[in-house]
Scaffold this active site. Structure first.
Site, PDB file in Angstrom:
ATOM      1  N   ASN A   9      -4.343   1.099   8.961  1.00 45.67           N
ATOM      2  CA  ASN A   9      -3.889   1.833   7.495  1.00 45.67           C
ATOM      3  C   ASN A   9      -4.658   1.386   6.532  1.00 45.67           C
ATOM      4  O   ASN A   9      -4.524  -0.006   6.186  1.00 45.67           O
ATOM      5  CB  ASN A   9      -2.411   1.299   7.328  1.00 45.67           C
ATOM      6  CG  ASN A   9      -1.754   1.934   5.875  1.00 45.67           C
ATOM      7  OD1 ASN A   9      -2.603   2.577   5.210  1.00 45.67           O
ATOM      8  ND2 ASN A   9      -0.639   1.366   5.587  1.00 45.67           N
ATOM      9  N   TRP A  10      -5.669   2.144   5.914  1.00 49.33           N
ATOM     10  CA  TRP A  10      -6.654   1.297   5.015  1.00 49.33           C
ATOM     11  C   TRP A  10      -5.928   1.452   3.538  1.00 49.33           C
ATOM     12  O   TRP A  10      -6.371   0.922   2.600  1.00 49.33           O
ATOM     13  CB  TRP A  10      -7.750   2.554   4.809  1.00 49.33           C
ATOM     14  CG  TRP A  10      -8.737   2.400   6.017  1.00 49.33           C
ATOM     15  CD1 TRP A  10      -8.657   1.463   7.145  1.00 49.33           C
ATOM     16  CD2 TRP A  10      -9.970   2.804   5.921  1.00 49.33           C
ATOM     17  NE1 TRP A  10      -9.724   1.444   7.646  1.00 49.33           N
ATOM     18  CE2 TRP A  10     -10.720   2.182   7.326  1.00 49.33           C
ATOM     19  CE3 TRP A  10     -10.746   3.615   5.227  1.00 49.33           C
ATOM     20  CZ2 TRP A  10     -12.147   2.574   7.712  1.00 49.33           C
ATOM     21  CZ3 TRP A  10     -12.197   3.994   5.823  1.00 49.33           C
ATOM     22  CH2 TRP A  10     -12.698   3.462   6.878  1.00 49.33           C
ATOM     23  N   LYS A  11      -4.864   1.995   3.317  1.00 45.51           N
ATOM     24  CA  LYS A  11      -3.865   2.090   2.070  1.00 45.51           C
ATOM     25  C   LYS A  11      -4.841   2.714   0.977  1.00 45.51           C
ATOM     26  O   LYS A  11      -5.807   3.474   1.299  1.00 45.51           O
ATOM     27  CB  LYS A  11      -3.384   0.620   1.823  1.00 45.51           C
ATOM     28  CG  LYS A  11      -2.653  -0.102   2.904  1.00 45.51           C
ATOM     29  CD  LYS A  11      -2.003  -1.407   2.481  1.00 45.51           C
ATOM     30  CE  LYS A  11      -1.382  -2.148   3.832  1.00 45.51           C
ATOM     31  NZ  LYS A  11      -0.543  -3.032   3.302  1.00 45.51           N
ATOM     32  N   HIS A  93       6.480   3.863   4.888  1.00 50.43           N
ATOM     33  CA  HIS A  93       5.699   2.504   4.658  1.00 50.43           C
ATOM     34  C   HIS A  93       6.636   1.932   3.497  1.00 50.43           C
ATOM     35  O   HIS A  93       6.952   2.501   2.447  1.00 50.43           O
ATOM     36  CB  HIS A  93       4.153   2.592   4.457  1.00 50.43           C
ATOM     37  CG  HIS A  93       3.535   1.371   4.455  1.00 50.43           C
ATOM     38  ND1 HIS A  93       3.558   0.293   3.592  1.00 50.43           N
ATOM     39  CD2 HIS A  93       2.781   0.913   5.480  1.00 50.43           C
ATOM     40  CE1 HIS A  93       2.982  -0.780   3.943  1.00 50.43           C
ATOM     41  NE2 HIS A  93       2.075  -0.636   5.003  1.00 50.43           N
ATOM     42  N   GLU A  95       5.453  -0.104   1.347  1.00 46.76           N
ATOM     43  CA  GLU A  95       4.886   0.243   0.140  1.00 46.76           C
ATOM     44  C   GLU A  95       5.384   1.360  -0.622  1.00 46.76           C
ATOM     45  O   GLU A  95       5.384   1.637  -1.720  1.00 46.76           O
ATOM     46  CB  GLU A  95       3.352   0.002   0.192  1.00 46.76           C
ATOM     47  CG  GLU A  95       3.136  -1.252   0.359  1.00 46.76           C
ATOM     48  CD  GLU A  95       1.643  -1.788   1.182  1.00 46.76           C
ATOM     49  OE1 GLU A  95       1.117  -0.655   1.267  1.00 46.76           O
ATOM     50  OE2 GLU A  95       1.596  -2.983   1.521  1.00 46.76           O
ATOM     51  N   GLU A 163       7.797  -3.124  10.669  1.00 45.27           N
ATOM     52  CA  GLU A 163       6.818  -3.989   9.858  1.00 45.27           C
ATOM     53  C   GLU A 163       7.829  -4.909   8.954  1.00 45.27           C
ATOM     54  O   GLU A 163       8.298  -4.332   7.841  1.00 45.27           O
ATOM     55  CB  GLU A 163       6.170  -2.939   9.066  1.00 45.27           C
ATOM     56  CG  GLU A 163       4.977  -2.302   9.952  1.00 45.27           C
ATOM     57  CD  GLU A 163       3.802  -1.995   9.140  1.00 45.27           C
ATOM     58  OE1 GLU A 163       2.764  -2.065   9.392  1.00 45.27           O
ATOM     59  OE2 GLU A 163       3.861  -1.035   7.896  1.00 45.27           O
ATOM     60  N   GLY A 169       0.451  -8.274   4.786  1.00 38.24           N
ATOM     61  CA  GLY A 169      -0.560  -8.823   3.879  1.00 38.24           C
ATOM     62  C   GLY A 169      -0.315 -10.226   3.286  1.00 38.24           C
ATOM     63  O   GLY A 169      -1.048 -10.808   2.461  1.00 38.24           O
ATOM     64  N   SER A 209       0.221  -8.405   9.062  1.00 39.66           N
ATOM     65  CA  SER A 209      -0.739  -9.784   9.328  1.00 39.66           C
ATOM     66  C   SER A 209      -1.166  -9.793  10.834  1.00 39.66           C
ATOM     67  O   SER A 209      -1.438 -10.901  11.276  1.00 39.66           O
ATOM     68  CB  SER A 209      -0.061 -10.966   8.936  1.00 39.66           C
ATOM     69  OG  SER A 209       0.357 -10.887   7.434  1.00 39.66           O
ATOM     70  N   GLY A 230      -3.150  -3.286   8.553  1.00 37.29           N
ATOM     71  CA  GLY A 230      -3.582  -2.821   7.423  1.00 37.29           C
ATOM     72  C   GLY A 230      -4.917  -3.763   7.042  1.00 37.29           C
ATOM     73  O   GLY A 230      -5.894  -3.213   7.671  1.00 37.29           O
ATOM     74  N   GLY A 231      -4.984  -4.948   6.496  1.00 44.38           N
ATOM     75  CA  GLY A 231      -6.307  -5.598   6.045  1.00 44.38           C
ATOM     76  C   GLY A 231      -7.327  -5.493   7.063  1.00 44.38           C
ATOM     77  O   GLY A 231      -8.368  -5.415   6.855  1.00 44.38           O
TER      78      GLY A 231
HETATM   79  C1  PEP Z   1       0.502  -2.521   6.873  1.00 45.84           C
HETATM   80  O1  PEP Z   1       0.436  -2.511   5.687  1.00 45.84           O
HETATM   81  O2  PEP Z   1       0.971  -1.477   7.547  1.00 45.84           O
HETATM   82  C2  PEP Z   1       0.018  -3.799   7.408  1.00 45.84           C
HETATM   83  C3  PEP Z   1       0.483  -4.292   8.272  1.00 45.84           C
HETATM   84  O3  PEP Z   1      -0.662  -4.396   6.649  1.00 45.84           O
HETATM   85  P1  PEP Z   1      -1.452  -5.707   7.096  1.00 45.84           P
HETATM   86  O4  PEP Z   1      -1.836  -5.815   8.411  1.00 45.84           O
HETATM   87  O5  PEP Z   1      -2.272  -5.977   6.009  1.00 45.84           O
HETATM   88  O6  PEP Z   1      -0.370  -7.010   7.040  1.00 45.84           O
END
Ligand code: PEP
Length: 249
Positions: A9-11, A93, A95, A163, A169, A209, A230-231
């Site tokens: 997920n590049w957000k 999600h 967010e 999640e 993050g 994470s 994500g990251g």
């Molecule tokens: C996400 O936003 O779905 C996520 C899991 O982010 P991260 O891996 O950066 O914690």
């Protein structure tokens, strides 16, 4: 047998230059024993689909509107995602739930729209830190699944991502026991609602994470069928080892 899934997920990160990372990922994975998905920002979607074409990488959206079309400025329909080359969409999600006030009911109607358009819906659930510390985690996850997942779902159209909000993050990750407890619970809830045949085919992802350094141990947990990342999905050099860990799991 569930085919494992590594989803990125590049957000709201990346412009055209970032497609070089997707290109590196696609070149590094001309074929794979797991599904690989990148969900870039919507303006990159059709270019990303072209870059990934012919590789093992597929692309998806990060949200869609519940309506097929109409006066919804700034929104994107499921059919538009399909038209741009998406095969999947992330829905609910945390967010989106936080920034846009999306309720379980909203996520449910979006999921209905997405699957009707032929997309795989990746429905996200997860507890806050307060909810975990208050011992409410399983109640929260159960209620989100009940409210966000429509009736009549088939295993080929549904993925659920656990999640924990406090792990996204932050570099904080639940213990392997905590991840296993939630994933086993999600499988039980799906079985109770949809029956064994459907529930056993739904892929359950962990997200929060995930990094190359912790992927192997997370993928060894019962009922973890992959990750939503994500990251660490932004750079091919970080995401590739996670994919490799999933292929070895
Ligand atoms: C996400 O936003 O779905 C996520 C899991 O982010 P991260 O891996 O950066 O914690």
């Amino acid at each position: 047998m569930r085919r494992k899934l590594a989803a990125g997920n590049w957000k709201m990160n990346g412009t055209g230059d970032s497609l070089s990372e997707l290109s590196a990922l696609a070149e590094g994975h001309p074929s794979a024993s797991v599904d690989i998905l990148i969900c870039p920002p919507a303006p990159l979607l059709s270019r990303a689909a072209a870059v990934a074409s012919g590789s093992a990488v597929t692309v998806g959206g990060q949200d869609c509107h519940a309506a097929a079309s109409g006066a919804h400025t700034g929104d994107i329909s499921a059919a538009m995602l399909v038209d741009a080359g998406a095969g999947s969409v992330i829905l609910g999600h945390s967010e989106r739930r936080q920034d846009h006030g999306e309720s379980d009911g909203d996520v449910r109607t979006k999921t209905e729209a997405a699957t009707a358009a032929g997309l795989i819906a990746i429905v996200c659930v997860g507890e806050s830190l307060d909810q975990r510390e208050d011992g409410q985690t399983l109640d929260v996850i159960g209620a989100q699944m009940e409210g966000s997942v429509p009736d009549g779902m088939t295993a080929d159209r549904l993925v659920i991502a656990y999640e924990p909000i406090w792990a996204i993050g932050t570099g904080k990750v639940p213990t392997l026991e905590q991840i296993g407890e939630v994933h086993d619970f999600m499988r039980e809830r799906l079985t109770a609602r949809f029956g064994e045949a459907t529930a056993s085919g739904v892929r359950l992802l962990y997200g929060g994470s995930v990094k190359p350094s912790n992927a192997t141990e997370i993928f060894a947990v019962s009922n973890v069928d992959g990750a939503l990342v994500g990251g660490a999905s932004l750079k091919a050099a970080d995401f590739s080892p996670i994919i490799a860990a999933l292929e070895s799991a």
